[in-house]
Design a protein around this motif. Structure first.
Motif, short mmCIF file in Angstrom:
data_model
loop_
_atom_site.label_atom_id
_atom_site.label_comp_id
_atom_site.label_asym_id
_atom_site.label_seq_id
_atom_site.Cartn_x
_atom_site.Cartn_y
_atom_site.Cartn_z
N PRO A 162 1.08 -3.49 -15.80
CA PRO A 162 1.69 -2.27 -14.85
C PRO A 162 0.56 -1.44 -14.95
CG PRO A 162 3.17 -4.06 -16.17
CD PRO A 162 1.53 -4.12 -16.65
N SER A 163 0.33 -0.75 -15.80
CA SER A 163 -0.74 0.44 -15.96
C SER A 163 -2.11 0.31 -15.26
CB SER A 163 -0.93 0.93 -18.07
OG SER A 163 0.34 1.17 -18.10
N ALA A 164 -2.61 -0.87 -15.15
CA ALA A 164 -3.78 -0.95 -14.26
C ALA A 164 -3.31 -0.91 -12.32
CB ALA A 164 -4.81 -2.40 -15.13
N ASP A 165 -2.20 -1.86 -12.38
CA ASP A 165 -1.47 -2.10 -11.14
C ASP A 165 -1.69 -0.32 -10.70
OD1 ASP A 165 -2.20 -4.85 -10.96
OD2 ASP A 165 -0.01 -5.65 -11.13
N ALA A 166 -0.81 0.04 -11.56
CA ALA A 166 -0.48 1.66 -11.06
C ALA A 166 -1.33 2.16 -10.50
CB ALA A 166 0.85 2.22 -11.69
N GLU A 167 -1.97 1.92 -11.40
CA GLU A 167 -3.68 3.33 -10.98
C GLU A 167 -4.32 2.72 -10.41
OE1 GLU A 167 -7.47 4.14 -13.29
OE2 GLU A 167 -6.72 2.87 -15.16
N ARG A 168 -4.30 0.91 -9.57
CA ARG A 168 -4.72 0.76 -9.11
C ARG A 168 -4.12 1.64 -6.83
NH1 ARG A 168 -4.48 -4.82 -6.89
NH2 ARG A 168 -6.63 -5.16 -5.25
N LEU A 169 -3.05 1.38 -7.30
CA LEU A 169 -2.11 1.63 -6.10
C LEU A 169 -2.18 3.14 -5.91
CD1 LEU A 169 1.19 0.16 -6.90
CD2 LEU A 169 -0.16 -0.90 -4.66
#
Length: 207
Positions: A162-169
């Motif tokens: 989730p942290s990496a997904d949030a960074e991507r978004l």
């Protein structure tokens, strides 16, 4: 280290007036299946399966078919155990419920294995791909979409944590600006708890 117990946990939340439908079915609840594998050293592993359909069949497979094969085994051999329980059910369980059950067990065993050696599972499986390279590619693609006039984008997430997904978004939002509508689809990759965590991260980053 040996496995001493295998416990099934079924989670179910009625949706009430938020019931949704596909073209063929009605979904009046959200449910999930969790397996808890306990070792004689105190280490515990959790695995998840059976999110989409009823979780009871997955629980039955693990409780009555796989659990007896797991008791007494070394949980830090997830690949060996996967091959053995798949081979034992191959004639009647090559897809569907049996594969979901094997997946839940596999996740729990990797959870224990990572805890035993003090490493995140991503490193045990070979390490993460470089996120900077991924984000650079995302920026390049988004510039093309923006230039062609798209005002709504749907983004696949769930491939990373989730942290990496949030960074991507966050990078996507910064690249396309505030006037483009963003939608996300985790494709069943998130549990309910992970989805809540993701929502909080999106709020934090003002995505």
């Amino acid at each position: 280290m040996k496995i001493v117990s295998v416990e099934s946990h079924i989670l179910r939340i009625p949706l009430g007036d938020k019931t949704f439908f596909s073209s063929q079915a009605r979904f009046p609840e959200r449910n999930s299946y969790l397996v808890r594998i306990q070792t004689d050293t105190g280490l515990v592993g959790w695995g998840e399966g059976g999110q989409y359909g009823p979780p009871e069949p997955v629980a039955a497979v693990i409780d009555h078919v796989f659990a007896p094969k797991l008791i007494g085994r070394d949980p830090t051999q997830p690949v060996v155990i996967w091959e053995e329980i798949y081979a034992s059910s191959r004639d009647f369980g090559q897809k569907g419920t049996y594969i979901e059950a094997i997946s839940a067990v596999d996740i729990a065993l990797w959870d224990i294995s990572g805890k035993a050696v003090g490493l995140p599972i991503v490193k045990m499986l070979g390490g993460p791909f470089g996120n900077n390279r991924i984000l650079d590619a995302v920026r390049k693609d988004l510039k093309g979409y923006r230039e062609t006039g798209f005002d709504t984008l749907k983004v696949k997430i769930g491939l990373l944590d989730p942290s990496a997904d949030a960074e991507r978004l966050k990078v996507i939002r910064e690249t396309v600006g505030p006037n483009v509508t963003l939608m996300v689809d985790a494709n069943h990759a998130y549990s309910a708890a992970t989805a809540i965590r993701m929502g909080r991260l999106m709020e934090k980053y003002d995505i």
